[in-house]
Design a protein around this motif. Structure first.
Motif, PDB file in Angstrom:
ATOM      1  N   ASN A 207       0.824  -1.200   0.000  1.00 25.88           N
ATOM      2  CA  ASN A 207       0.000   0.000   0.000  1.00 25.88           C
ATOM      3  C   ASN A 207       0.860   1.253   0.000  1.00 25.88           C
ATOM      4  O   ASN A 207       0.605   2.209  -0.751  1.00 25.88           O
ATOM      5  N   ASN A 208       1.920   1.258   0.817  1.00 20.71           N
ATOM      6  CA  ASN A 208       2.819   2.415   0.850  1.00 20.71           C
ATOM      7  C   ASN A 208       3.483   2.646  -0.508  1.00 20.71           C
ATOM      8  O   ASN A 208       3.767   3.792  -0.881  1.00 20.71           O
ATOM      9  N   ALA A 209       3.741   1.537  -1.221  1.00 18.26           N
ATOM     10  CA  ALA A 209       4.374   1.647  -2.535  1.00 18.26           C
ATOM     11  C   ALA A 209       3.364   1.926  -3.643  1.00 18.26           C
ATOM     12  O   ALA A 209       3.728   1.957  -4.828  1.00 18.26           O
ATOM     13  N   LYS A 210       2.087   2.102  -3.263  1.00 21.17           N
ATOM     14  CA  LYS A 210       1.011   2.403  -4.229  1.00 21.17           C
ATOM     15  C   LYS A 210       0.885   1.306  -5.290  1.00 21.17           C
ATOM     16  O   LYS A 210       0.677   1.581  -6.477  1.00 21.17           O
ATOM     17  N   LEU A 211       0.988   0.074  -4.850  1.00 20.70           N
ATOM     18  CA  LEU A 211       0.898  -1.063  -5.768  1.00 20.70           C
ATOM     19  C   LEU A 211      -0.476  -1.723  -5.760  1.00 20.70           C
ATOM     20  O   LEU A 211      -0.739  -2.592  -6.588  1.00 20.70           O
ATOM     21  N   LEU A 212      -1.362  -1.312  -4.833  1.00 22.01           N
ATOM     22  CA  LEU A 212      -2.656  -1.972  -4.724  1.00 22.01           C
ATOM     23  C   LEU A 212      -3.657  -1.505  -5.777  1.00 22.01           C
ATOM     24  O   LEU A 212      -4.814  -1.926  -5.756  1.00 22.01           O
ATOM     25  N   SER A 213      -3.204  -0.652  -6.690  1.00 18.98           N
ATOM     26  CA  SER A 213      -4.052  -0.278  -7.824  1.00 18.98           C
ATOM     27  C   SER A 213      -3.806  -1.179  -9.032  1.00 18.98           C
ATOM     28  O   SER A 213      -4.513  -1.077 -10.036  1.00 18.98           O
ATOM     29  N   ARG A 214      -2.827  -2.061  -8.934  1.00 19.24           N
ATOM     30  CA  ARG A 214      -2.519  -2.971 -10.044  1.00 19.24           C
ATOM     31  C   ARG A 214      -3.332  -4.257  -9.885  1.00 19.24           C
ATOM     32  O   ARG A 214      -3.210  -4.955  -8.873  1.00 19.24           O
ATOM     33  N   PRO A 215      -4.147  -4.596 -10.889  1.00 23.38           N
ATOM     34  CA  PRO A 215      -5.047  -5.754 -10.734  1.00 23.38           C
ATOM     35  C   PRO A 215      -4.324  -7.043 -10.373  1.00 23.38           C
ATOM     36  O   PRO A 215      -4.799  -7.808  -9.522  1.00 23.38           O
ATOM     37  N   HIS A 216      -3.164  -7.317 -10.985  1.00 25.99           N
ATOM     38  CA  HIS A 216      -2.493  -8.591 -10.689  1.00 25.99           C
ATOM     39  C   HIS A 216      -1.939  -8.613  -9.262  1.00 25.99           C
ATOM     40  O   HIS A 216      -1.811  -9.684  -8.663  1.00 25.99           O
ATOM     41  N   VAL A 217      -1.647  -7.439  -8.709  1.00 24.16           N
ATOM     42  CA  VAL A 217      -1.189  -7.378  -7.316  1.00 24.16           C
ATOM     43  C   VAL A 217      -2.373  -7.567  -6.370  1.00 24.16           C
ATOM     44  O   VAL A 217      -2.276  -8.280  -5.362  1.00 24.16           O
ATOM     45  N   VAL A 218      -3.512  -6.947  -6.696  1.00 23.09           N
ATOM     46  CA  VAL A 218      -4.706  -7.096  -5.859  1.00 23.09           C
ATOM     47  C   VAL A 218      -5.128  -8.559  -5.795  1.00 23.09           C
ATOM     48  O   VAL A 218      -5.478  -9.087  -4.729  1.00 23.09           O
ATOM     49  N   ASP A 219      -5.101  -9.252  -6.952  1.00 23.36           N
ATOM     50  CA  ASP A 219      -5.466 -10.672  -6.964  1.00 23.36           C
ATOM     51  C   ASP A 219      -4.519 -11.481  -6.069  1.00 23.36           C
ATOM     52  O   ASP A 219      -4.950 -12.369  -5.330  1.00 23.36           O
ATOM     53  N   ALA A 220      -3.232 -11.166  -6.145  1.00 28.46           N
ATOM     54  CA  ALA A 220      -2.256 -11.885  -5.315  1.00 28.46           C
ATOM     55  C   ALA A 220      -2.474 -11.592  -3.841  1.00 28.46           C
ATOM     56  O   ALA A 220      -2.319 -12.476  -2.990  1.00 28.46           O
ATOM     57  N   VAL A 221      -2.838 -10.351  -3.515  1.00 35.02           N
ATOM     58  CA  VAL A 221      -3.089  -9.980  -2.116  1.00 35.02           C
ATOM     59  C   VAL A 221      -4.306 -10.729  -1.576  1.00 35.02           C
ATOM     60  O   VAL A 221      -4.304 -11.196  -0.421  1.00 35.02           O
ATOM     61  N   ASP A 222      -5.346 -10.869  -2.399  1.00 36.58           N
ATOM     62  CA  ASP A 222      -6.515 -11.626  -1.949  1.00 36.58           C
ATOM     63  C   ASP A 222      -6.139 -13.062  -1.599  1.00 36.58           C
ATOM     64  O   ASP A 222      -6.579 -13.613  -0.588  1.00 36.58           O
ATOM     65  N   SER A 223      -5.294 -13.677  -2.441  1.00 37.88           N
ATOM     66  CA  SER A 223      -4.817 -15.035  -2.147  1.00 37.88           C
ATOM     67  C   SER A 223      -3.964 -15.046  -0.890  1.00 37.88           C
ATOM     68  O   SER A 223      -4.042 -15.971  -0.071  1.00 37.88           O
ATOM     69  N   LEU A 224      -3.151 -14.010  -0.731  1.00 37.36           N
ATOM     70  CA  LEU A 224      -2.286 -13.906   0.442  1.00 37.36           C
ATOM     71  C   LEU A 224      -3.107 -13.829   1.722  1.00 37.36           C
ATOM     72  O   LEU A 224      -2.805 -14.503   2.713  1.00 37.36           O
ATOM     73  N   LEU A 225      -4.147 -13.012   1.722  1.00 37.07           N
ATOM     74  CA  LEU A 225      -4.955 -12.848   2.923  1.00 37.07           C
ATOM     75  C   LEU A 225      -5.691 -14.135   3.265  1.00 37.07           C
ATOM     76  O   LEU A 225      -5.829 -14.493   4.447  1.00 37.07           O
ATOM     77  N   ALA A 226      -6.161 -14.852   2.238  1.00 40.90           N
ATOM     78  CA  ALA A 226      -6.810 -16.141   2.480  1.00 40.90           C
ATOM     79  C   ALA A 226      -5.804 -17.128   3.079  1.00 40.90           C
ATOM     80  O   ALA A 226      -6.120 -17.873   4.020  1.00 40.90           O
TER      81      ALA A 226
END
Length: 348
Positions: A207-226
């Motif tokens: 989030n600090n690096a402003k990467l959560l606007s990239r769709p492929h990063v958001v998808d990976a984060v969702d998997s990470l949180l699960a």
């Protein structure tokens, strides 16, 4: 002297007080301190010469390709304000010492490899090594060094004697350069599954690096949180079993009879009216709103006489026995409280 005249290899004054790698990779400043001028060093780096300049102001004192260790030290020597870590305490002592690399640390894929990741490339296969420096340093990416700037350097971790960025920061710097969704997902998953860090720390850096606007990063984060929630739930099961706590009902929803939904809980002891809730929030833009929702639910349950124990995945990982003591204390104290309101317990 011209280039057709054979030039004998220079031998700097003895460097016995240095570690082995620092006898092979040296800065122009250290060469000057041992009696070798810049002109003499450049002459040794002529085509076919015995030395080579692998980065501005950094020399390799042999003609072959650099090793991974030499590349790492060369990048740090280029980017850091090198300081001596001391000299042998006794005259003539052979104890080696290393420079202190001030205001620089290895980050990105190279740092993750040093931290022991298996999903990152070998160091020798990396075209460039990322090095993290303060934003105001006047440096440029060149050769095998990519300069990464930050307004606030994190505390470096020492890995094989090198200053290395913590895993969450190294992940963010690596992900910045990656466009392959599979590669990003593998890195984030290994960070959590391998026990290197908690999901919240990773998401905070992304989030600090402003990467959560990239769709492929958001998808990976969702998997990470699960993945992170599954690991935290497994640790909670283990805590109950290993520390002899009574069996709760797992993953339930509470409701008032004929009334509203009170919220979901990870574990609940109906007889004692004690609940455990795992705090697996990810620090995104809506963190304050999500925390307010947690707080409202907790206050509502406690007004009904239900004790809520809030546990973070990190506390479960680092202090499981302490968390078990907290839960046991809450269970034992239930007899001293007024009876809780009757609630309906449903599977979640």
């Amino acid at each position: 002297m011209n280039h057709n005249t054979p030039v004998p290899p220079l031998s700097p004054r003895p460097l016995r007080h240095l570690s082995e790698v620092h006898r092979r990779v040296v800065t122009a400043g250290r060469l000057r301190a041992t009696g070798v001028s810049v002109a003499e060093a450049n002459e040794q780096c002529r085509p076919g010469g015995p030395w080579q300049q692998i980065l501005p102001g950094v020399f390799l004192l042999h003609p072959g390709p650099p090793t991974s260790e030499e590349r790492l030290h060369a990048v740090l020597m280029y980017a850091a304000r090198e300081q001596s870590a001391g000299v042998p305490t006794q005259p003539g002592a052979e104890e080696p010492h290393r420079p202190v690399y001030a205001e620089a640390m290895i980050t990105g894929l190279a740092a993750l490899t040093l931290h022991g990741f298996s999903s990152t490339p070998p160091l020798l296969s990396l075209d460039r090594i990322d090095v993290l420096v303060p934003r105001m340093r006047r440096l440029r990416s060149t050769g095998g060094a990519r300069i990464v700037r930050t307004s606030a350097l994190p505390a470096a971790e020492q890995v094989t004697g090198l200053p290395v960025a913590p895993v969450p920061r190294a992940l963010a710097d690596a992900v910045t350069e990656l466009t392959d969704a599979g590669a990003v997902r593998r890195l984030l998953t290994e960070a959590v599954r391998g026990g290197h860090c908690e999901p919240a720390a990773v998401v905070r850096e992304l989030n600090n690096a402003k990467l959560l606007s990239r769709p492929h990063v958001v998808d990976a984060v969702d998997s990470l949180l699960a993945e992170g929630r599954a690991i935290a739930e497994d640790r909670l099961y283990r805590m109950v079993q290993e520390y002899g706590l009574p069996d709760p009902v797992w993953n339930v929803d509470l409701r008032l009879p004929g009334g509203p939904h009170l919220g979901g809980l990870d574990a609940y002891w109906p007889e004692q009216a004690v609940a455990v809730e795992l705090d697996t929030r990810a620090p995104r833009q809506d963190e304050d709103a999500l925390w307010s929702e947690y707080a409202r639910k907790r206050e509502h349950l406690e007004r009904l006489g239900i004790t809520v124990v809030h546990i973070t995945p990190r506390k479960l990982r680092d202090a499981m026995e302490q968390q078990a003591t907290v839960v046991r204390t809450a269970l034992m104290a239930s007899g001293d409280r007024d009876p809780a309101a009757y609630v309906v317990v449903l599977p979640r």
